[in-house]
Scaffold this motif. Structure first.
Motif, PDB file in Angstrom:
ATOM      1  N   ASP A  11      10.783   5.924   0.685  1.00 53.32           N
ATOM      2  CA  ASP A  11      11.099   4.878  -0.533  1.00 53.32           C
ATOM      3  C   ASP A  11       9.771   4.040  -0.765  1.00 53.32           C
ATOM      4  O   ASP A  11       9.651   3.336  -1.590  1.00 53.32           O
ATOM      5  CB  ASP A  11      12.142   4.152  -0.174  1.00 53.32           C
ATOM      6  CG  ASP A  11      13.576   4.986  -0.354  1.00 53.32           C
ATOM      7  OD1 ASP A  11      13.382   6.017  -1.156  1.00 53.32           O
ATOM      8  OD2 ASP A  11      14.496   4.514   0.352  1.00 53.32           O
ATOM      9  N   ASN A  12       8.959   4.037   0.367  1.00 44.52           N
ATOM     10  CA  ASN A  12       7.829   3.221   0.527  1.00 44.52           C
ATOM     11  C   ASN A  12       6.339   3.898  -0.134  1.00 44.52           C
ATOM     12  O   ASN A  12       5.357   3.279   0.103  1.00 44.52           O
ATOM     13  CB  ASN A  12       7.701   2.509   1.772  1.00 44.52           C
ATOM     14  CG  ASN A  12       8.712   1.472   2.222  1.00 44.52           C
ATOM     15  OD1 ASN A  12       9.364   0.859   1.377  1.00 44.52           O
ATOM     16  ND2 ASN A  12       9.359   1.461   3.538  1.00 44.52           N
ATOM     17  N   PHE A  13       6.574   5.063  -0.284  1.00 46.47           N
ATOM     18  CA  PHE A  13       5.356   5.913  -0.717  1.00 46.47           C
ATOM     19  C   PHE A  13       4.569   5.147  -2.059  1.00 46.47           C
ATOM     20  O   PHE A  13       5.567   4.678  -2.733  1.00 46.47           O
ATOM     21  CB  PHE A  13       5.606   7.042  -1.066  1.00 46.47           C
ATOM     22  CG  PHE A  13       5.960   8.141   0.004  1.00 46.47           C
ATOM     23  CD1 PHE A  13       5.778   7.642   1.360  1.00 46.47           C
ATOM     24  CD2 PHE A  13       6.348   9.306  -0.215  1.00 46.47           C
ATOM     25  CE1 PHE A  13       6.076   8.557   2.411  1.00 46.47           C
ATOM     26  CE2 PHE A  13       6.778  10.215   0.809  1.00 46.47           C
ATOM     27  CZ  PHE A  13       6.624   9.965   2.251  1.00 46.47           C
ATOM     28  N   ASP A  14       3.364   5.128  -1.816  1.00 50.10           N
ATOM     29  CA  ASP A  14       2.561   4.645  -3.320  1.00 50.10           C
ATOM     30  C   ASP A  14       2.218   5.707  -4.000  1.00 50.10           C
ATOM     31  O   ASP A  14       2.552   6.792  -3.521  1.00 50.10           O
ATOM     32  CB  ASP A  14       1.386   3.826  -2.545  1.00 50.10           C
ATOM     33  CG  ASP A  14       0.171   4.604  -2.086  1.00 50.10           C
ATOM     34  OD1 ASP A  14       0.312   6.096  -2.279  1.00 50.10           O
ATOM     35  OD2 ASP A  14      -0.405   4.251  -0.963  1.00 50.10           O
ATOM     36  N   PRO A  15       1.773   5.623  -5.033  1.00 45.02           N
ATOM     37  CA  PRO A  15       1.802   6.731  -6.018  1.00 45.02           C
ATOM     38  C   PRO A  15       0.914   7.567  -5.498  1.00 45.02           C
ATOM     39  O   PRO A  15       1.094   9.031  -5.554  1.00 45.02           O
ATOM     40  CB  PRO A  15       1.253   5.873  -7.342  1.00 45.02           C
ATOM     41  CG  PRO A  15       1.658   4.438  -7.316  1.00 45.02           C
ATOM     42  CD  PRO A  15       1.542   4.324  -5.866  1.00 45.02           C
ATOM     43  N   VAL A  16      -0.293   7.390  -4.694  1.00 45.18           N
ATOM     44  CA  VAL A  16      -1.064   8.412  -4.483  1.00 45.18           C
ATOM     45  C   VAL A  16      -0.466   9.350  -3.145  1.00 45.18           C
ATOM     46  O   VAL A  16      -0.467  10.504  -3.146  1.00 45.18           O
ATOM     47  CB  VAL A  16      -2.450   7.892  -3.896  1.00 45.18           C
ATOM     48  CG1 VAL A  16      -3.524   8.793  -3.186  1.00 45.18           C
ATOM     49  CG2 VAL A  16      -3.059   7.178  -4.772  1.00 45.18           C
ATOM     50  N   GLN A  17       0.164   8.526  -2.387  1.00 43.00           N
ATOM     51  CA  GLN A  17       1.152   9.254  -1.377  1.00 43.00           C
ATOM     52  C   GLN A  17       2.169   9.981  -1.815  1.00 43.00           C
ATOM     53  O   GLN A  17       2.356  11.111  -1.276  1.00 43.00           O
ATOM     54  CB  GLN A  17       1.486   8.387  -0.302  1.00 43.00           C
ATOM     55  CG  GLN A  17       0.435   7.631   0.582  1.00 43.00           C
ATOM     56  CD  GLN A  17       1.070   6.294   1.467  1.00 43.00           C
ATOM     57  OE1 GLN A  17       2.172   5.909   0.844  1.00 43.00           O
ATOM     58  NE2 GLN A  17       0.535   5.966   2.295  1.00 43.00           N
ATOM     59  N   LYS A  18       2.936   9.627  -2.770  1.00 48.84           N
ATOM     60  CA  LYS A  18       3.835  10.456  -3.635  1.00 48.84           C
ATOM     61  C   LYS A  18       3.375  11.814  -3.964  1.00 48.84           C
ATOM     62  O   LYS A  18       4.058  12.858  -4.059  1.00 48.84           O
ATOM     63  CB  LYS A  18       4.428   9.599  -4.669  1.00 48.84           C
ATOM     64  CG  LYS A  18       5.901  10.288  -4.883  1.00 48.84           C
ATOM     65  CD  LYS A  18       6.864   9.252  -5.983  1.00 48.84           C
ATOM     66  CE  LYS A  18       7.338   8.126  -5.139  1.00 48.84           C
ATOM     67  NZ  LYS A  18       8.187   7.267  -5.546  1.00 48.84           N
ATOM     68  N   THR A  19       2.186  11.608  -4.897  1.00 50.28           N
ATOM     69  CA  THR A  19       1.717  12.955  -5.473  1.00 50.28           C
ATOM     70  C   THR A  19       1.283  13.807  -4.357  1.00 50.28           C
ATOM     71  O   THR A  19       1.492  14.916  -4.357  1.00 50.28           O
ATOM     72  CB  THR A  19       0.487  12.317  -6.390  1.00 50.28           C
ATOM     73  OG1 THR A  19       0.727  11.366  -7.273  1.00 50.28           O
ATOM     74  CG2 THR A  19      -0.246  13.596  -7.017  1.00 50.28           C
TER      75      THR A  19
END
Length: 504
Positions: A383-391
């Motif tokens: 739930d704490n991923f930033d957009p780069v990490q999520k991608t």
């Protein structure tokens, strides 16, 4: 040729109205022989048309007048009916007031006969749900339902009240809608449900006797479902049998309202929340041996766990290819929503996957749902991923899902942080220990030794000397233990690391 008078005759025959115009024959012959009618003839025709129009309009006016009269009569009748309805409502209200007055008077008589009585029956456990017709009812833990008699908060264990006869009945589900905790005997009896055959809706041992103030119900079942009632629910109640002369008012006991289902629905029982090992047809919108059930079985999805794994792997494939739903529907939403109700709080095991560069490690729970990842050694919850990490994680997740079944669950979640399982295989797979792992392992071994009893633990923990290939100043060098000895109360000792396989 002398002109003759033209006469206009209006005759009424039955319901027909005719206009007769008499024209002399000579005039008619003259008119027939000429191309154009005379002005007098044209005027006559106009007059006739006007008269016909006026007659037709008078008929319509009469009809409209008749409709208006009927409308006024209907309005008068409606007003009379409205006044009659008001009178009926007033009478009904007065009857209710009289009934309430009688009930209060009846209750006052009881209160005068039974001053300050606080005796009541109580159910000692809750009804297990769901409930089906023709199936014995039990308590939550599948034990027998218990009922007791109390005065205040104390059970009555001796005397006549401790061994009275108790009757089990069924009430309509709206009896306790107002949250009432006390009621009159009449109010209770008025809510008892009568079966279709004129008897109660319960079958089996409906009569029990208290022994020392309590008893267990025997085999008792519902003969009818609750669908025919307005509330769609039943309430199980207990009262002292009318044949008992207790001398005091004993308030009846009631349980929580429940829905009683037809036993034919038991095969498709839906549990809330479902269990991971439940068969997949226990989910909403999936019927046993139905179309969706057969399609899921063909895709080797047999349990709720299998369904969630397929959902987390590729939800679109599950919906479009397996279930053959071309678009999202309410059935799909209910199915997925029900599956996600599964409680995973007690499922701590995790699977870990590290990318080829070794910089990112993904962690999956027991249904292959990603819960977090480490980036350069730092753990971040999903739930704490930033957009780069999520991608980045989504790309890796799509690659690893096909191999998750072959990856062992060698991590556990503790305090929202994944920790490796302390086994020989896990330690061997983990490779050399770094300084932080060394410190954590030191603490774990101390706790493990102290859990064995009142003992003395001597530990000698130092960094191992670097090998020839290692730089003494390199912070990434592996660390180990020279010794970790357990000394028992009887003087016995052994090596904790070897005997307990804490290290490989």
């Amino acid at each position: 040729m002398a002109s003759k008078k033209r006469e206009l005759l209006l005759e009424r025959r039955g319901s027909e109205k005719r206009l007769r115009v008499t024209v002399p024959a000579a005039a008619a012959a003259v008119g027939a022989g000429t191309a154009l009618a005379s002005p007098a003839t044209r005027m006559l025709r106009k007059i006739v048309l006007v008269l016909l129009f006026l007659l037709r309009m008078s008929e319509r006016a009469t009809m409209v007048m008749s409709i208006s009269q009927i409308g006024r009569m209907v309005q008068k009748l409606h007003r009379k009916l409205g006044s009659m309805q008001e009178q009926m409502d007033d009478i009904s209200h007065e009857v209710k007031q009289l009934k309430l007055l009688y009930s209060n008077h009846h209750a006052d008589q009881h209160s005068r006969l039974e001053p300050n009585t606080n005796v009541q029956l109580r159910f000692l456990n809750d009804l297990k749900t769901p409930v089906y017709t023709e199936k014995n009812i039990t308590a939550d833990n599948s034990e027998a339902i218990r009922v007791g008699i109390f005065e205040g908060d104390n059970m009555i264990t001796d005397g006549p009240l401790s061994k009275v006869k108790v009757e089990i009945v069924v009430l309509r589900g709206d009896f306790s809608n107002d949250g009432r905790v006390s009621w009159t005997e009449e109010q209770f009896n008025n809510h008892i449900v009568q079966g279709r055959d004129g008897h109660g809706v319960l079958g089996g041992d409906r009569i029990v006797w208290l022994r020392k103030g309590e008893t267990c119900l025997g085999k008792i079942r519902f003969k009818e479902g609750s669908s025919r009632t307005r509330s769609r629910m039943f309430i199980v109640g207990a009262r002292v049998s009318k044949s008992e002369n207790t001398g005091v008012r004993v308030q009846e006991a009631i349980m929580k309202p429940v829905t009683v289902l037809d036993r034919r629905n038991e095969a498709n029982e839906k549990r809330h929340p479902p269990m991971l090992d439940d068969e997949v047809f226990r989910l909403e919108e999936i019927c046993k041996d139905g179309t969706y059930h057969k399609r899921l079985q063909k895709a080797k999805i047999f349990t709720v766990r299998d369904f969630l794994k397929a959902l987390n792997k590729n939800a679109k494939k599950l919906r479009e290819e397996v279930l053959q739903m071309k678009k999202k529907t309410s059935s799909w939403d209910k199915m997925v929503g029900h599956a996600k109700e599964c409680c995973l709080e007690e499922q701590h095991e995790l699977k870990a996957y590290q990318n080829e560069e070794g910089k990112v490690t993904l962690f999956f729970n027991c249904v292959h749902q990603i819960v977090g990842a480490t980036f350069g050694g730092d753990y971040v919850m999903y739930d704490n991923f930033d957009p780069v990490q999520k991608t980045l994680v989504n790309k890796l997740k799509d690659c690893v899902h096909a191999r998750l079944e072959d990856i062992p669950s060698d991590y556990v979640m503790k305090n929202n942080y994944p920790e490796p399982v302390c086994t020989t295989s896990a330690a061997a797979a983990a490779g050399p220990l770094n300084p932080s792992d060394h410190e954590m392992l030191h603490t774990q071994v101390i706790e493990a030794a102290e859990n064995l009893g009142h003992v003395e633990v001597n530990c000698v923990a130092e960094p191992l000397p670097p090998t020839e290939e290692q730089d003494p100043l390199d912070p990434t060098n592996s660390y180990g233990f020279f010794g970790f000895d357990y000394i028992g109360g009887d003087g016995s000792s052994f090596d904790l690391l070897e005997d307990f396989d804490i290290l490989p």
